[in-house]
Design a protein around this motif. Structure first.
Motif, PDB file in Angstrom:
ATOM      1  N   GLY A   1       0.844  -1.261   0.009  1.00 32.01           N
ATOM      2  CA  GLY A   1       0.121  -0.162  -0.046  1.00 32.01           C
ATOM      3  C   GLY A   1       1.021   1.092  -0.082  1.00 32.01           C
ATOM      4  O   GLY A   1       0.592   2.289  -0.821  1.00 32.01           O
ATOM      5  N   SER A   2       2.062   1.239   0.988  1.00 35.94           N
ATOM      6  CA  SER A   2       2.767   2.624   1.024  1.00 35.94           C
ATOM      7  C   SER A   2       3.447   2.669  -0.463  1.00 35.94           C
ATOM      8  O   SER A   2       3.581   3.787  -1.063  1.00 35.94           O
ATOM      9  CB  SER A   2       3.847   2.639   2.073  1.00 35.94           C
ATOM     10  N   ALA A   3       3.850   1.665  -1.114  1.00 32.84           N
ATOM     11  CA  ALA A   3       4.348   1.780  -2.587  1.00 32.84           C
ATOM     12  C   ALA A   3       3.478   2.305  -3.429  1.00 32.84           C
ATOM     13  O   ALA A   3       3.880   3.116  -4.134  1.00 32.84           O
ATOM     14  CB  ALA A   3       5.084   0.512  -2.957  1.00 32.84           C
ATOM     15  N   LEU A   4       2.159   1.711  -3.440  1.00 36.29           N
ATOM     16  CA  LEU A   4       1.255   2.253  -4.226  1.00 36.29           C
ATOM     17  C   LEU A   4       0.886   3.828  -4.029  1.00 36.29           C
ATOM     18  O   LEU A   4       0.674   4.598  -5.050  1.00 36.29           O
ATOM     19  CB  LEU A   4      -0.145   1.694  -4.009  1.00 36.29           C
ATOM     20  N   VAL A   5       0.799   4.137  -2.824  1.00 37.54           N
ATOM     21  CA  VAL A   5       0.514   5.711  -2.481  1.00 37.54           C
ATOM     22  C   VAL A   5       1.642   6.643  -3.162  1.00 37.54           C
ATOM     23  O   VAL A   5       1.243   7.569  -3.988  1.00 37.54           O
ATOM     24  CB  VAL A   5       0.288   5.874  -1.238  1.00 37.54           C
ATOM     25  N   VAL A   6       3.168   6.089  -2.849  1.00 40.79           N
ATOM     26  CA  VAL A   6       4.071   6.851  -3.541  1.00 40.79           C
ATOM     27  C   VAL A   6       4.129   6.949  -5.065  1.00 40.79           C
ATOM     28  O   VAL A   6       4.252   7.963  -5.529  1.00 40.79           O
ATOM     29  CB  VAL A   6       5.230   6.432  -2.831  1.00 40.79           C
ATOM     30  N   MET A   7       3.983   5.827  -5.600  1.00 37.39           N
ATOM     31  CA  MET A   7       4.112   5.705  -7.244  1.00 37.39           C
ATOM     32  C   MET A   7       2.666   6.458  -7.715  1.00 37.39           C
ATOM     33  O   MET A   7       3.003   6.830  -8.648  1.00 37.39           O
ATOM     34  CB  MET A   7       3.960   4.375  -7.559  1.00 37.39           C
ATOM     35  N   ALA A   8       1.504   6.235  -7.133  1.00 38.00           N
ATOM     36  CA  ALA A   8       0.429   6.761  -7.869  1.00 38.00           C
ATOM     37  C   ALA A   8       0.362   8.440  -7.715  1.00 38.00           C
ATOM     38  O   ALA A   8       0.278   9.033  -8.530  1.00 38.00           O
ATOM     39  CB  ALA A   8      -0.883   6.274  -7.090  1.00 38.00           C
ATOM     40  N   ALA A   9       0.805   8.770  -6.369  1.00 37.99           N
ATOM     41  CA  ALA A   9       0.949  10.166  -6.355  1.00 37.99           C
ATOM     42  C   ALA A   9       2.127  10.862  -7.255  1.00 37.99           C
ATOM     43  O   ALA A   9       1.949  12.002  -7.848  1.00 37.99           O
ATOM     44  CB  ALA A   9       1.546  10.710  -4.756  1.00 37.99           C
ATOM     45  N   GLU A  10       3.050  10.258  -7.364  1.00 36.69           N
ATOM     46  CA  GLU A  10       4.164  10.471  -8.094  1.00 36.69           C
ATOM     47  C   GLU A  10       3.729  10.783  -9.939  1.00 36.69           C
ATOM     48  O   GLU A  10       4.278  11.483 -10.510  1.00 36.69           O
ATOM     49  CB  GLU A  10       5.733   9.705  -8.055  1.00 36.69           C
TER      50      GLU A  10
END
Length: 324
Positions: free
Chosen positions: A158-167
């Motif tokens: 989930g944390s990787a999803l948040v970082v990548m999606a926001a970027e």
């Protein structure tokens, strides 16, 4: 060499820690001195036999490793002894695993570790971050301006999803425990909903007034009725966890809104897809944007205990096994 391996399918207790013959690289392989490996849910599926994949006993367990090049075959001349490297796709489809002092890695599945990145950090994020990348870009077709809902935004995937999606320019709405809300916002989430709130579904709809363009549930709960209701026209659901779940699919609303569902398992990813994910992972690791939140460190000799911890949901984060 010392290794953690199995000679039959079964519970964690079938894992043996002992001596095996050192593997030899083929012409297109790299022999790696393993420093650290990680334990993932998929490792427990392979070990137990829940996910059948071609393997030969004795079978070294584990997908992920970080270490240094010991020797490269003539077809893997791009790698030199002493280089720091990582891999996240061993232990499947006939490939022996990573939980050993030395492992053979096909050159097309091996990536250089950026300068300054801790091998423990790399091996801890390798599997969840690659899963996140494939879910968002390969299968989820995320675009700038999309609203992306991430259920479980404070976890490993989930944390990787948040970082990548926001970027990528998406607006991220995450769910998490109340105590993890600030973490999710720091990672890039625009809004965070307490998943324990009885009104969580209502709160999500309030934060997605035009609906969600992409919905991802890292918990594997897979409430498809709630997810389809939340989707915008032509919204997408990507299934990436919950092998044993059997949710109800509201077919009518799904097709009337031109929505779609895609499922994927990282073990089916092509080497080209994995390499594309690895390039983004390396960039984010080097920038300090991807870091494991909590690490539980155990010696390789405790591999059976680590598998039990993963199956029981213990450990408080990512479990890594020190090999050297």
């Amino acid at each position: 060499m010392r290794a953690a391996y199995i000679e039959q399918f079964g519970p964690p207790e079938v894992i043996t820690y002992g001596e095996l013959a050192e593997p030899r690289p083929g012409p297109n392989d790299v022999l790696v001195d393993v420093a650290v490996t990680a334990v993932n849910h998929v490792d427990t599926f392979v070990r137990s036999g829940a996910w059948r994949t071609p393997l030969a006993f004795p079978f070294v367990i584990g997908r992920d490793l970080a270490g240094t090049v010991a020797e490269a075959g003539p077809g893997a001349a791009g790698f030199a002894p002493g280089e720091r490297v990582w891999c996240n796709s061993l232990g499947h489809a006939g490939r022996q695993g990573a939980a050993a002092e030395r492992a053979v890695v096909p050159a097309e599945r091996l990536y250089r570790l950026p300068d300054g990145v801790d091998p423990e950090d790399a091996v801890a994020v390798a599997h969840p971050a690659a899963t996140a990348y494939l879910a968002l870009f390969t299968h989820g077709r995320v675009r700038p301006g999309d609203t992306v809902v991430v259920e479980g935004g404070a976890g490993n995937v989930g944390s990787a999803l948040v970082v990548m999606a926001a970027e990528a320019g998406a607006r991220v709405v995450a769910t998490a425990r109340a105590g993890d809300a600030e973490l999710c916002r720091a990672l890039g989430a625009a809004e965070v909903v307490d998943h324990r709130d009885p009104q969580a579904a209502k709160r999500l709809r309030e934060h997605c007034p035009a609906g969600a363009d992409l919905y991802l549930d890292t918990s594997g709960r897979n409430d498809l009725e709630g997810a389809v209701d939340l989707l915008a026209k032509r919204g997408r659901i990507v299934l990436l966890a919950g092998m044993r779940t059997r949710p109800v699919l509201p077919v009518g609303p799904l097709y009337l809104k031109d929505c779609s569902i895609a499922g994927f398992a990282i073990s089916q990813a092509t080497t080209a897809e994995l390499a594309e994910a690895a390039a983004t992972i390396n960039r984010l690791l080097a920038a300090g944007r991807l870091r494991p939140r909590v690490l539980s460190r155990l010696p390789l000799s405790d591999a059976a205990r680590a598998h039990r911890m993963v199956e029981e949901g213990a450990g408080g984060g990512k479990i890594v096994l020190s090999v050297t």
